[in-house]
Design a protein around this motif. Structure first.
Motif, short mmCIF file in Angstrom:
data_model
loop_
_atom_site.label_atom_id
_atom_site.label_comp_id
_atom_site.label_asym_id
_atom_site.label_seq_id
_atom_site.Cartn_x
_atom_site.Cartn_y
_atom_site.Cartn_z
N ASP A 183 -38.89 27.52 -100.21
CA ASP A 183 -37.92 27.27 -101.26
C ASP A 183 -36.97 28.45 -101.46
N CYS A 184 -37.41 29.65 -101.11
CA CYS A 184 -36.52 30.82 -101.17
C CYS A 184 -35.29 30.63 -100.29
N PHE A 185 -35.41 29.82 -99.25
CA PHE A 185 -34.33 29.64 -98.28
C PHE A 185 -33.51 28.38 -98.52
N SER A 186 -33.87 27.59 -99.51
CA SER A 186 -33.13 26.36 -99.79
C SER A 186 -31.84 26.70 -100.53
N SER A 187 -30.71 26.28 -100.01
CA SER A 187 -29.42 26.63 -100.61
C SER A 187 -29.32 26.15 -102.05
N GLY A 188 -29.84 24.96 -102.33
CA GLY A 188 -29.79 24.46 -103.70
C GLY A 188 -30.63 25.29 -104.65
N HIS A 189 -31.72 25.86 -104.15
CA HIS A 189 -32.61 26.65 -104.99
C HIS A 189 -32.09 28.06 -105.25
N MET A 190 -31.00 28.43 -104.58
CA MET A 190 -30.49 29.79 -104.74
C MET A 190 -29.48 29.93 -105.87
N ILE A 191 -28.78 28.86 -106.23
CA ILE A 191 -27.64 29.05 -107.13
C ILE A 191 -27.66 28.18 -108.37
N LEU A 192 -28.61 27.26 -108.49
CA LEU A 192 -28.63 26.42 -109.69
C LEU A 192 -29.09 27.24 -110.90
N PRO A 193 -28.41 27.13 -112.01
CA PRO A 193 -28.76 27.92 -113.21
C PRO A 193 -29.91 27.29 -113.99
N VAL A 194 -31.04 27.08 -113.34
CA VAL A 194 -32.14 26.37 -113.98
C VAL A 194 -32.83 27.19 -115.05
N HIS A 195 -32.59 28.50 -115.08
CA HIS A 195 -33.27 29.34 -116.06
C HIS A 195 -32.56 29.34 -117.40
N HIS A 196 -31.43 28.66 -117.49
CA HIS A 196 -30.76 28.51 -118.77
C HIS A 196 -31.27 27.24 -119.43
N PHE A 197 -31.56 27.33 -120.73
CA PHE A 197 -32.22 26.21 -121.41
C PHE A 197 -31.38 24.93 -121.35
N ILE A 198 -30.06 25.07 -121.26
CA ILE A 198 -29.20 23.88 -121.22
C ILE A 198 -29.46 23.07 -119.95
N SER A 199 -29.88 23.75 -118.90
CA SER A 199 -30.15 23.06 -117.64
C SER A 199 -31.22 21.99 -117.80
N GLU A 200 -32.19 22.23 -118.68
CA GLU A 200 -33.25 21.25 -118.91
C GLU A 200 -32.71 19.99 -119.56
#
Length: 558
Positions: A183-200
């Motif tokens: 998953d470290c190498f997945s392009s989608g997993h590198m830039i999505l702002p999932v750590h912001h609460f709004i992402s949920e």
């Protein structure tokens, strides 16, 4: 005139099309990991015999079950542990370096993972069982991979059971780490702002962005000075350069497990393993390196070393997005007299970047403190007053490279929507504020766009129409407007809703509106878009009968 309040409610039934969730699926994880495992066995000189693997071990050999006591192949284990692909800890922190993400690992997270792994390893069971890892993670995929890999290394060094059982247990725990490593190498997993609460709150945007960046790819850089276009979710097996970098990292991680297993038992590792380590870590002995891996307390010291390469070899393969780099010839000759290019990330500081570049995502120009010293371009790291522009003008060995790509979050209508603005009541010549909250069901459905329900409230007006709840839906009447005067508008549409007054006996009615909405402006650090909406609205009440006409201007967050 009497101050009244009105409310309105509207419900629209929609058919929602499902969006496929792109991720390294089970098949991809399994195929990759089984290939890596077979390559590793080849390097040890192992031999397959029926359902067992015979691994040379000094003058003897050890035997491990190929199916890990019925749990499945190594690839099947990796795929099973990686099933929770959309969990927050399976993503990079957006626009953060590898070093910064490692520094986010809490000591308690590492200790909990190590103690759980060691306790599991010491259990006296006749057969292997899968460990429970639900709470064993850092807040990002880099940190989570590292703590599980270090746990697997600790298990490989233990001697509480037979060598065969100990190696099998180390490999089971390494299967956990390998899923995170992929998953470290997945392009989608590198830039999505999932750590912001709004992402949920915007799951649709996350799915769309994951799919988009996985299939279009992004440019990345690692500590070894390589740059390539990484793909991911659903495209792992499609693009050879991206796959090769991931394969090498997974292979390196497994090699470290076997090196610890051999070294801690006083058995010389196979020649191919020893040669690999000497090549990637020429300035440190294997014994000292392993001692550091097993006793490390400051995890960033594995990456932030005084000189290249990283102390834990696998870490030098991990990628981060790159938008601009310095490029020069390396010592490696690819063909004839052509040298392989080595890349250094351009920095946020003016002394570390080419200011003439345009069209790049400046959010991903990181600080000098985010990298080990040896990842800064040599001509620029010795002085804060370095002049990058002179470097590329006068030194023919250096070039500035820009990677023009869109790394912004994808904004859709689906999810929570908030708006606020003002309305001018035409009949009364007065202005009333408004505030609304809604939920969009689906971004695009045939000719209908942005269907949803919502509440809109007009809390203050001298008119009889001052408070309303209405839909946030918009019906697509034409395609996005292309005329130059209206180029900023994305949607021409309308709303329909039921309204009622809070006073005067709850007089009911309906409202209709036509509107223009601009294209959403994306906030880069989160799945949040800002649009402007202009609407002409009519409120019709039934008892007593009256109409209210108004123009409205609103800011819409979605």
């Amino acid at each position: 005139m009497k101050l009244n309040r009105i409310r309105a409610a509207s419900i629209i039934f929609t058919f929602c099309l499902s969006s496929s969730l792109f991720a390294f699926d089970g098949v991809e994880h399994r195929l990759l990991s089984d290939s890596v495992f077979e390559s590793m066995l080849s390097e040890t000189g192992a031999v397959n015999k029926h359902n067992s693997i015979l691994i040379p071990f000094g003058q003897n050999e050890i035997i491990i079950p190929r199916d890990f006591d019925g749990l499945g192949t190594f690839g099947k284990l990796v795929a099973e542990f990686a099933a929770d692909d959309q969990k927050q800890h399976r993503f990079h922190r957006r626009a953060e370096s590898i070093l910064k993400q490692i520094r986010r690992i809490e000591p308690e997270e590492l200790e909990k993972c190590l103690s759980t792994a060691i306790s599991w390893s010491k259990e006296e069971n006749s057969d292997l069982r899968l460990p429970n890892i639900e709470t064993l993670h850092s807040d990002n995929v880099i940190g989570t991979y590292l703590i599980h890999h270090l746990a697997a290394l600790r298990i490989a060094a233990l001697m509480d059971v037979t060598d065969s059982q100990q190696l099998s247990k180390a490999l089971v725990w390494e299967a956990i780490a390998q899923g995170y490593l992929a998953d470290c190498f997945s392009s989608g997993h590198m830039i999505l702002p999932v750590h912001h609460f709004i992402s949920e709150l915007q799951k649709k945007d996350r799915r769309d962005a994951d799919r988009h960046h996985s299939l279009t790819g992004i440019f990345v850089i690692n500590a070894a000075g390589d740059v390539w276009q990484a793909f991911g979710d659903g495209a792992l097996l499609w693009y050879q350069p991206s796959y090769q970098h991931l394969f090498e990292a997974c292979q390196s991680s497994l090699r470290e497990i076997f090196l610890v297993f051999y070294q801690t038992r006083g058995v010389a590792p196979p020649d191919r393993l020893s040669s690999w380590f000497d090549k990637v870590s020429p300035d440190i002995s294997l014994a000292k390196a392993i001692d550091t891996w097993l006793k490390v307390q400051q995890l960033d010291s594995l990456y932030d070393t005084p000189a290249a390469p990283t102390l834990l070899p696998t870490l030098q393969y991990l990628p981060v997005p790159v938008v601009a780099a310095w490029s020069t010839d390396s010592e490696e000759i690819v063909i004839d007299d052509f040298h392989k290019r080595k890349y250094y990330p351009q920095l946020n500081e003016l002394s570390g970047r080419d200011t003439s570049l345009y069209g790049i995502e400046n959010d991903f120009l990181l600080s000098r403190d985010d990298f080990p010293d040896w990842m800064v371009a040599p001509p620029l790291k010795d002085s804060l007053d370095a002049n990058p522009q002179q470097l590329i003008k006068e030194d023919v060995h250096w070039a500035s490279v820009a990677y023009v790509q869109s790394l912004s979050p994808i904004i859709s209508f689906e999810g929570l929507t908030f708006d606020f603005g003002t309305s001018w009541l035409i009949d009364h010549g007065e202005i009333a504020p408004s505030i609304g909250l809604g939920y969009g069901f689906h971004d695009d459905l045939f000719l209908i766009r942005n269907l949803g329900v919502g509440l809109r409230f007009y809390p203050k007006s001298s008119s009889s129409a001052s408070s309303a709840l209405s839909t946030f839906g918009a019906i697509r009447l034409i395609n996005p407007v292309q005329k130059s005067l209206l180029k900023i508008f994305e949607t021409i549409g309308g709303e329909a809703g039921v309204v009622s007054e809070l006073e005067d006996g709850g007089n009911f009615g309906m409202n209709l509106a036509v509107s223009l909405r601009s294209k959403p402006h994306s906030f880069r650090s989160m799945h949040l878009g800002l649009s402007f909406e202009f609407a002409y609205e009519i409120f019709t009440f039934f008892s007593p009968t009256r109409n209210i006409h108004q123009f409205s201007a609103r800011l819409v967050l979605n």
